[in-house]
Design an enzyme around this catalytic site. Structure first.
Site, PDB file in Angstrom:
ATOM      1  N   ARG A  63      12.631  31.584 -42.582  1.00  0.00           N
ATOM      2  CA  ARG A  63      12.871  30.151 -42.740  1.00  0.00           C
ATOM      3  C   ARG A  63      12.812  29.450 -41.383  1.00  0.00           C
ATOM      4  O   ARG A  63      12.195  28.409 -41.248  1.00  0.00           O
ATOM      5  CB  ARG A  63      14.226  29.909 -43.416  1.00  0.00           C
ATOM      6  CG  ARG A  63      14.375  28.464 -43.877  1.00  0.00           C
ATOM      7  CD  ARG A  63      15.616  28.260 -44.713  1.00  0.00           C
ATOM      8  NE  ARG A  63      16.833  28.391 -43.936  1.00  0.00           N
ATOM      9  CZ  ARG A  63      18.072  28.237 -44.433  1.00  0.00           C
ATOM     10  NH1 ARG A  63      18.235  27.949 -45.717  1.00  0.00           N
ATOM     11  NH2 ARG A  63      19.131  28.372 -43.670  1.00  0.00           N
ATOM     12  N   HIS A 122      10.955  30.224 -56.701  1.00  0.00           N
ATOM     13  CA  HIS A 122      12.317  30.536 -56.272  1.00  0.00           C
ATOM     14  C   HIS A 122      13.246  29.476 -56.856  1.00  0.00           C
ATOM     15  O   HIS A 122      12.813  28.371 -57.178  1.00  0.00           O
ATOM     16  CB  HIS A 122      12.383  30.540 -54.738  1.00  0.00           C
ATOM     17  CG  HIS A 122      13.699  30.996 -54.184  1.00  0.00           C
ATOM     18  ND1 HIS A 122      14.456  31.980 -54.768  1.00  0.00           N
ATOM     19  CD2 HIS A 122      14.378  30.625 -53.062  1.00  0.00           C
ATOM     20  CE1 HIS A 122      15.545  32.178 -54.033  1.00  0.00           C
ATOM     21  NE2 HIS A 122      15.536  31.369 -53.003  1.00  0.00           N
ATOM     22  N   ASP A 155      17.944  38.191 -53.624  1.00  0.00           N
ATOM     23  CA  ASP A 155      18.670  37.337 -52.681  1.00  0.00           C
ATOM     24  C   ASP A 155      20.004  38.016 -52.310  1.00  0.00           C
ATOM     25  O   ASP A 155      20.243  39.175 -52.667  1.00  0.00           O
ATOM     26  CB  ASP A 155      18.857  35.954 -53.329  1.00  0.00           C
ATOM     27  CG  ASP A 155      18.893  34.834 -52.301  1.00  0.00           C
ATOM     28  OD1 ASP A 155      19.556  35.016 -51.266  1.00  0.00           O
ATOM     29  OD2 ASP A 155      18.273  33.781 -52.534  1.00  0.00           O
ATOM     30  N   ASP A 196      14.855  24.890 -48.472  1.00  0.00           N
ATOM     31  CA  ASP A 196      15.531  24.533 -49.720  1.00  0.00           C
ATOM     32  C   ASP A 196      15.126  23.152 -50.226  1.00  0.00           C
ATOM     33  O   ASP A 196      15.857  22.173 -50.092  1.00  0.00           O
ATOM     34  CB  ASP A 196      17.042  24.612 -49.512  1.00  0.00           C
ATOM     35  CG  ASP A 196      17.463  26.007 -49.079  1.00  0.00           C
ATOM     36  OD1 ASP A 196      16.619  26.924 -49.123  1.00  0.00           O
ATOM     37  OD2 ASP A 196      18.628  26.178 -48.683  1.00  0.00           O
ATOM     38  N   ASP A 204      16.465  34.894 -43.786  1.00  0.00           N
ATOM     39  CA  ASP A 204      16.916  33.537 -44.069  1.00  0.00           C
ATOM     40  C   ASP A 204      18.032  33.207 -43.077  1.00  0.00           C
ATOM     41  O   ASP A 204      18.477  34.086 -42.320  1.00  0.00           O
ATOM     42  CB  ASP A 204      17.443  33.511 -45.518  1.00  0.00           C
ATOM     43  CG  ASP A 204      17.641  32.106 -46.041  1.00  0.00           C
ATOM     44  OD1 ASP A 204      17.302  31.140 -45.339  1.00  0.00           O
ATOM     45  OD2 ASP A 204      18.150  31.983 -47.171  1.00  0.00           O
ATOM     46  N   ASP A 226      19.810  24.224 -40.484  1.00  0.00           N
ATOM     47  CA  ASP A 226      19.904  24.449 -41.920  1.00  0.00           C
ATOM     48  C   ASP A 226      20.369  23.142 -42.550  1.00  0.00           C
ATOM     49  O   ASP A 226      21.553  22.823 -42.530  1.00  0.00           O
ATOM     50  CB  ASP A 226      20.915  25.581 -42.165  1.00  0.00           C
ATOM     51  CG  ASP A 226      21.119  25.863 -43.643  1.00  0.00           C
ATOM     52  OD1 ASP A 226      20.447  25.226 -44.482  1.00  0.00           O
ATOM     53  OD2 ASP A 226      21.960  26.729 -43.955  1.00  0.00           O
TER      54      ASP A 226
END
Ligand SMILES: *[C@@H]1O[C@H](CO)[C@@H](O)[C@H](O)[C@H]1NC(C)=O
Length: 940
Positions: A598, A672, A425, A614, A538, A279
């Protein structure tokens, strides 16, 4: 989606961009350093031909590392579609290395095919598989792969093979003996029966015979510290690596996910490309840094051949790339083949993984279509998505409550902007406890879902794999009580920080845990949901805020006893696999699920769509969407997209509008935004921009039949939906590195505008003797040249190939599910010979009925002033109400006098038309015939 900065607040983060220091560089990683420092030269690994055993489709032979007398077993297999598989592992190891079970990455046990042994000659063992050959050089070990006797791929040509054998800290050889895991047990015939070379005596080592240490002990072999985190490394150094050369190839592609060009760059002056699911907050562009998911698949392409390698290993990996063209030096020892010819381009790659074995599939094409079929035969296809999931998705972190949802839904309608799915979310949950609702904001989620459903719309909620450690939280306590949670190195439930604070993770590596997870999606367990709710996973790398590199420590233990080090890159895939299974079960296996993930790995395409995480609301990130998606598509992830508008930051009106246009022709189309950004639903744009964004979204809806056709083709052939130009024009060398324009299928060329203030754009049109038609004006452009195309804000530059027929549905609807029975418009763009062709595929657009024959497939062809639809397949009992409303034929030089339709029953009917002599476009009005039947339209 978002990151720890929010959680840790300003105390720890400045949030000004990627925190490089959170992530290891190669020089901060012991195995990366050891492997990367290998010098090219003569490899110490030598094949022992006397030990060769063969069966009809495979071989095994021992390999000795002459530096330390460690023995290895080399296995080779011939597989269907022209694939070789090569495995190398220790003959006798202290510990069984992790090999990914069939079904997780490989869709099934690969089908073997006859591998012919041609004997040993001049120190080489030659095997053939159809037109392809594998030549094993004995001393030193090297494997060359040839298409029609031309070398295209070579393993260990530079001699960089380094397999860190198992050992104990006290001195590994002292414990060799009865407890070792032995590979030498499979029943194989003696190779000499097949005419193998002389058996040489005395080469085999006795068990337990003394061996020499290969390398000096280094301080980071048994323990490693990074940013204050200590990795206990109980098994010591266990990495594997070797070089893979592509003689004759200037370009290689793949190994996503990196925010970098599509054609991979030389890593001479950078770190290697890293493959480790992470991440990464506000990721950098043009960087080999690891991102959320990885696929160890690489393709090489030149005018003659397209080949691929799939290195099946789930541990952390790095790949170095060198090119004699880019780097002006030749490393590989391929003198046998390319003697003295330094003009031949060559790419040398060097792969290394922290653990596991060497397990490489060599895909020998020889064309682009072949490698996609080959790769899909290994890791599976993208199943046909439900039609609505190909439409527009409206997402934000967060839609605050059910009133917000209703308001967005109503305002989209008010502004006449179609959408199919609204997303929630993490804030929709009760304290980040997934499978729950925040009751104060979503007091009546069932009614909210029913309201959406009444408009043909759906909802996606986020379900992350970390579980809040709270006694009263049923999902957590159930998992804990059943012993389903991932452990720390000491054997207790691993406790890490994520959105809810202290969290634990179900061990998705285990089938019974995945089954348990899948059960949580049942409507009576996931309370307050309905069957028009789908799911988004996610943070499944997994993201762990207070751990090294924001993920599991490497010595975290899975229930099998294996360390996360061995399986890391596979974990996230098993999360979305289990989620997919849950949705499948929920509908009693009737409805096609939709899951977005993701994190991903090879094979993720079988159960999930992927987004690029992101990104940022900047022009450079918009530009990067195309190379990133081309890489994903190359590696089997066809259903992929990037957050429209960019996740972080506030895009200005122009950028947001251009991003909508770009999204129209990217497979997964979702807007998003980060919780700190300004609201940016498309209706909030100023009128002049809103109108353009709306036109773009509506255009997406008109092309849904084409998208559906593309995904049908993807499922049946493995061909990417989004294709680099070389995939269709493999001999046009000037397009090999092109990644700012691309093709959808073989029919539509797209060049998104990704620069601020642009009003025109240079477009390269491929194809000798090809003509391209602007999709809006039908203005034509000849192939094999560049042209400047006007591209004011209202223009999305896209072109249909002359010779193709593209299906559209032109009636404006608020959601895709309302379009199932709508009539078709066919766009026929004629080539220079006045011909065109295409296919139409029909089913119910949402269920698995098509797997039982509930579909129809027709072939369209235009030739001799006649458009013919012939039925290729129609399942018994399958019907569709869809009919033909209009046919647009572009490239018609003279207006026909009359047009007749020949109906399925043979009767004729005259059709009205209009003709525009300027644009040479003929529009045939209202044939009214069922599209899934046989019919002909004659132009007289
Ligand atoms: C559902 O729609 C009705 C009619 O528009 C509305 O009154 C109601 O508040 C909606 N319910 C929810 C939960 O949004």
């Amino acid at each position: 989606m978002k990151h720890l900065c929010l959680m840790l607040g300003v105390l720890l983060c400045t949030c000004l961009g990627v925190h490089r220091e959170n992530f290891r560089t190669c020089s901060q990683s012991g195995f990366c350093k050891r492997q990367r420092n290998m010098e090219p030269g003569t490899s110490s690994y030598v094949v022992q031909p006397s030990t060769l055993r063969i069966s009809s489709s495979s071989l095994m032979v021992e390999v000795l590392n002459t530096k330390n007398n460690i023995r290895f077993l080399l296995q080779g297999y011939g597989l269907q579609h022209g694939i070789f598989r090569v495995k190398l592992a220790e003959a006798e190891a202290l510990r069984e290395r992790y090999e990914i079970p069939v079904g997780l990455t490989l869709v099934a046990e690969p089908v073997q095919e006859e591998l012919k042994y041609h004997g040993e000659k001049d120190g080489k063992l030659t095997f053939s598989l159809g037109q392809n050959k594998m030549v094993i050089n004995v001393n030193p070990l090297r494997l060359d792969f040839l298409i029609n006797d031309e070398p295209v791929t070579s393993l260990n040509a530079q001699g960089l093979l380094k397999f860190e054998h198992s050992r104990t800290k006290e001195g590994w050889f002292s414990s060799l003996g009865s407890s070792v895991f032995s590979l030498l047990s499979q029943p194989f015939r003696e190779a000499k029966d097949e005419g193998a070379g002389e058996e040489s005596e005395g080469e085999q080592k006795e068990e337990g015979e003394e061996v020499k240490a290969e390398e000096e002990e280094e301080p980071d072999m048994w323990e490693e510290t990074f940013k204050g985190f200590t990795d206990s490394k109980p098994n010591g150094p266990v990495s594997v690596g070797l070089d893979i050369a592509f003689p004759g190839f200037r370009y290689v592609y793949g190994i996503p996910e990196h925010a970098d060009t599509f054609a991979l760059k030389t890593t001479k002056n950078t770190d290697p490309y890293r493959l480790y699911n992470l991440d990464v907050f506000e990721y950098e562009l043009n960087s080999p840094m690891a991102l959320y998911g990885h696929i160890p698949f690489m393709a090489a392409h030149n005018e003659k051949n397209t080949v691929g390698v799939f290195f099946q290993n789930a541990a952390e990996g790095w790949v170095d790339i060198h090119s004699n063209v880019a780097d002006k030096s030749v490393f590989s020892n391929l003198a046998d083949f390319v003697t003295g010819n330094n003009e031949v381009p060559q790419t040398d790659t060097h792969w290394f993984f922290e653990d596991g074995i060497i397990d490489i599939f060599v895909l020998l094409g020889p064309g682009p279509r072949d490698i996609f079929k080959q790769y899909a035969s290994l890791t599976g296809n993208t199943p046909l998505p439900p039609l609505w999931s190909l439409a527009y998705h409206q997402c934000r972190w967060n839609y605050n409550d059910q009133d917000d949802v209703r308001n967005v839904d109503q305002t989209m309608d008010k502004f006449d902007i179609p959408f199919d799915v609204i997303w929630l979310d993490i804030e929709h949950t009760d304290s980040k406890k997934y499978f729950t609702w925040d009751g104060s904001r979503f007091s009546n989620s069932i009614e909210m879902l029913r309201n959406l459903s009444s408009k043909g719309r759906r909802m996606v909620t986020i379900v992350d794999p970390h579980l809040k450690r709270e006694d009263g939280y049923r999902v957590y306590s159930d998992a804990r009580d059943k012993g389903l949670l991932v452990k720390n190195k000491d054997g207790n439930d691993f406790d890490g920080w994520c959105w809810p604070g202290s969290s634990s993770w179900p061990d998705f590596m285990e089938k019974h845990v995945r089954d348990w997870w899948a059960d949580q999606f049942a409507l009576d367990k996931y309370v307050g949901t309905a069957d028009n709710l789908f799911v988004w996973n996610d943070m499944n790398e997994p993201s762990v805020f207070n751990a090294p590199e924001i993920t599991f420590p490497k010595d975290v233990k899975h229930l099998s006893g294996r360390e996360n080090r061995e399986v890391h890159n596979l974990f996230g895939k098993l999360v979305h696999d289990a989620t997919f299974d849950g949705l499948l079960k929920r509908s009693n296996y009737q409805e096609r699920p939709f899951v977005l993930t993701r994190a991903f790995f090879a094979g993720s395409q079988r159960t999930s769509a992927v987004w690029t995480g992101d990104n940022m609301g900047e022009w450079s990130h918009l530009k990067m969407t195309v190379p990133m998606m081309l890489s994903l598509n190359l590696a089997g992830i066809h259903f992929s997209g990037a957050d429209v508008g960019g996740f972080f930051k506030n895009p200005d009106n122009e950028l947001l509008t251009r991003w909508y246009q770009a999204g129209v022709f990217q497979p997964f189309f979702r807007a998003h935004a980060h919780i700190d950004t300004k609201r940016r639903e498309p209706y909030l744009l100023p009128e002049a921009y809103m109108v353009v964004a709306r036109e773009a979204i509506k255009k997406r809806y008109t092309y849904l039949p084409f998208w559906y056709q593309l995904f049908h083709e993807s499922e049946t052939t493995g061909m990417p939906v989004m294709r680099a130009i070389w995939m269709e024009y493999p001999k046009e060398t000037n397009v090999f590195a092109m990644d700012d324009e691309y093709l959808l299928g073989d029919a539509i060329l797209v060049k998104p505008v990704v620069d601020q203030g642009q009003t025109d754009i240079a477009v390269y049109f491929p194809g000798e003797n090809t003509v391209w038609y602007d999709i809006d004006t039908y203005k034509t452009y000849p192939g094999r040249q560049e042209a400047n195309v006007e591209a004011p804000l209202s223009k999305l530059p896209a072109f249909q190939r002359g010779g193709s027929i593209v299906p559209r549905k032109m009636r404006g609807r608020r959601a895709a599910s309302l379009m199932y029975n709508d009539p078709f418009t066919l766009i026929v763009c004629l080539d220079k010979q006045g011909k065109a062709g295409g296919q139409l595929y029909f089913d119910d657009y949402h269920s698995y009925g098509y797997r039982n024959g509930q579909y129809a497939l027709t072939e369209l062809s235009f030739h001799n002033f006649k458009l013919e639809n012939s039925v290729k397949f129609k399942g018994e009992g399958f019907t569709t109400k869809e009919w033909l409303e209009r046919v647009v034929v572009a490239g018609v030089n003279t207006e026909p006098k009359k047009i007749h339709l020949v109906k399925p029953d043979g009767t004729k009917m005259e059709l009205g038309h209009t003709y525009d002599a300027q644009s040479k476009v003929l529009t045939i009005r209202k044939p009214g015939v069922n599209v899934a039947e046989k019919w002909i339209i004659n132009l007289h």
